[in-house]
Design a protein around this motif. Structure first.
Motif, short mmCIF file in Angstrom:
data_model
loop_
_atom_site.label_atom_id
_atom_site.label_comp_id
_atom_site.label_asym_id
_atom_site.label_seq_id
_atom_site.Cartn_x
_atom_site.Cartn_y
_atom_site.Cartn_z
N UNK A 1 -54.09 51.19 9.68
CA UNK A 1 -53.16 52.22 10.09
C UNK A 1 -52.20 51.62 11.12
N UNK A 2 -50.91 51.86 10.95
CA UNK A 2 -49.89 51.39 11.89
C UNK A 2 -49.26 52.59 12.57
N UNK A 3 -49.15 52.52 13.89
CA UNK A 3 -48.48 53.57 14.63
C UNK A 3 -47.41 52.94 15.52
N UNK A 4 -46.25 53.60 15.60
CA UNK A 4 -45.13 53.04 16.35
C UNK A 4 -44.66 53.91 17.50
N UNK A 5 -45.35 55.05 17.72
CA UNK A 5 -44.91 55.93 18.80
C UNK A 5 -46.06 56.73 19.37
N UNK A 6 -45.84 57.26 20.55
CA UNK A 6 -46.80 58.16 21.19
C UNK A 6 -46.45 59.57 20.74
N UNK A 7 -47.43 60.27 20.19
CA UNK A 7 -47.21 61.64 19.72
C UNK A 7 -47.08 62.59 20.90
N UNK A 8 -48.00 62.48 21.84
CA UNK A 8 -48.03 63.31 23.06
C UNK A 8 -49.16 62.79 23.92
N UNK A 9 -49.45 63.45 25.01
CA UNK A 9 -50.55 63.05 25.89
C UNK A 9 -51.47 64.25 26.08
N UNK A 47 -51.00 49.05 16.80
CA UNK A 47 -50.02 49.76 17.62
C UNK A 47 -48.85 48.81 17.85
N UNK A 48 -47.66 49.28 17.54
CA UNK A 48 -46.45 48.50 17.76
C UNK A 48 -45.39 49.46 18.32
N UNK A 49 -45.39 49.61 19.63
CA UNK A 49 -44.50 50.57 20.28
C UNK A 49 -43.11 49.98 20.47
N UNK A 50 -42.12 50.78 20.18
CA UNK A 50 -40.74 50.34 20.39
C UNK A 50 -40.28 50.60 21.81
N UNK A 51 -40.86 51.62 22.44
CA UNK A 51 -40.51 51.92 23.83
C UNK A 51 -41.13 50.90 24.76
N UNK A 57 -53.52 56.68 29.74
CA UNK A 57 -54.76 57.33 29.34
C UNK A 57 -54.40 58.71 28.81
N UNK A 58 -54.93 59.04 27.64
CA UNK A 58 -54.66 60.34 27.02
C UNK A 58 -53.54 60.32 26.00
N UNK A 59 -52.85 59.17 25.85
CA UNK A 59 -51.79 59.10 24.85
C UNK A 59 -52.38 59.23 23.44
N UNK A 60 -51.79 60.11 22.65
CA UNK A 60 -52.18 60.28 21.25
C UNK A 60 -51.27 59.38 20.43
N UNK A 61 -51.87 58.39 19.74
CA UNK A 61 -51.07 57.46 18.95
C UNK A 61 -51.03 57.84 17.48
N UNK A 62 -51.91 58.77 17.07
CA UNK A 62 -51.87 59.29 15.71
C UNK A 62 -52.54 60.66 15.70
N UNK A 63 -51.95 61.56 14.91
CA UNK A 63 -52.55 62.90 14.80
C UNK A 63 -52.11 63.56 13.51
#
Length: 147
Positions: A1-9, A47-51, A57-63
């Motif tokens: 699974x690849x994620x590129x952003x934080x969904x929320x915290x 995880x490959x964040x562009x920001x 702590x608490x960052x949701x990377x997939x949901x």
């Protein structure tokens, strides 16, 4: 699974999820934007964040409705000192500072990463302390200096 952003915290926007999985990081890894880890339930996550902002702590990377993947720090061995008065607080902080030992200080305790040589320091100061484990939510701050 690849994620590129934080969904929320989940600390800032709490919402329970029936299938929450945790990615456990050393607190130093919170500053990395590219990581590959397994969750506590074995899901492989890249995880490959562009920001440029660090992970928190608490960052949701997939949901989605079936799964939620959240960042937390690993438990680390620490010493927690419990100064009973301002003199013990001052002496303990002074001695830790002389050793350039990063610490987290609150009104009731001083937390330092585990280092068995610190036991002697705590005993000499006369402060009550314990060896335990904690999850850090913020990194220790290292400050540069010159003599």
């Amino acid at each position: 699974m690849l994620t590129k952003e934080i969904v929320r915290n989940i600390e800032e926007q709490p919402k329970d999820h029936p299938n929450r999985e945790w990615i456990e990081l050393d607190w130093e890894e919170l500053n990395k934007r590219i990581l590959r880890k397994k969750t506590d339930k074995g899901t492989d996550v890249a995880i490959s964040l562009e920001e440029k902002a660090p992970l928190k702590v608490g960052d949701v990377v997939f949901e989605d409705s079936d799964q939620q993947i959240v960042i937390r720090t690993k438990k680390e061995k620490v010493y927690v000192a419990y100064p009973e008065n301002i003199i013990q607080m001052g002496k303990t902080a002074f001695e830790l500072g002389n050793r350039h030992t990063p610490c987290l200080i609150s009104e009731t305790e001083i937390v330092v990463r585990y280092d068995e040589t610190l036991e002697r320091l705590f005993k000499e100061v006369g402060v009550r302390y314990e060896a335990t484990e904690r999850r850090f939510t913020e990194p220790f701050k290292y400050r540069g200096h010159q003599h």
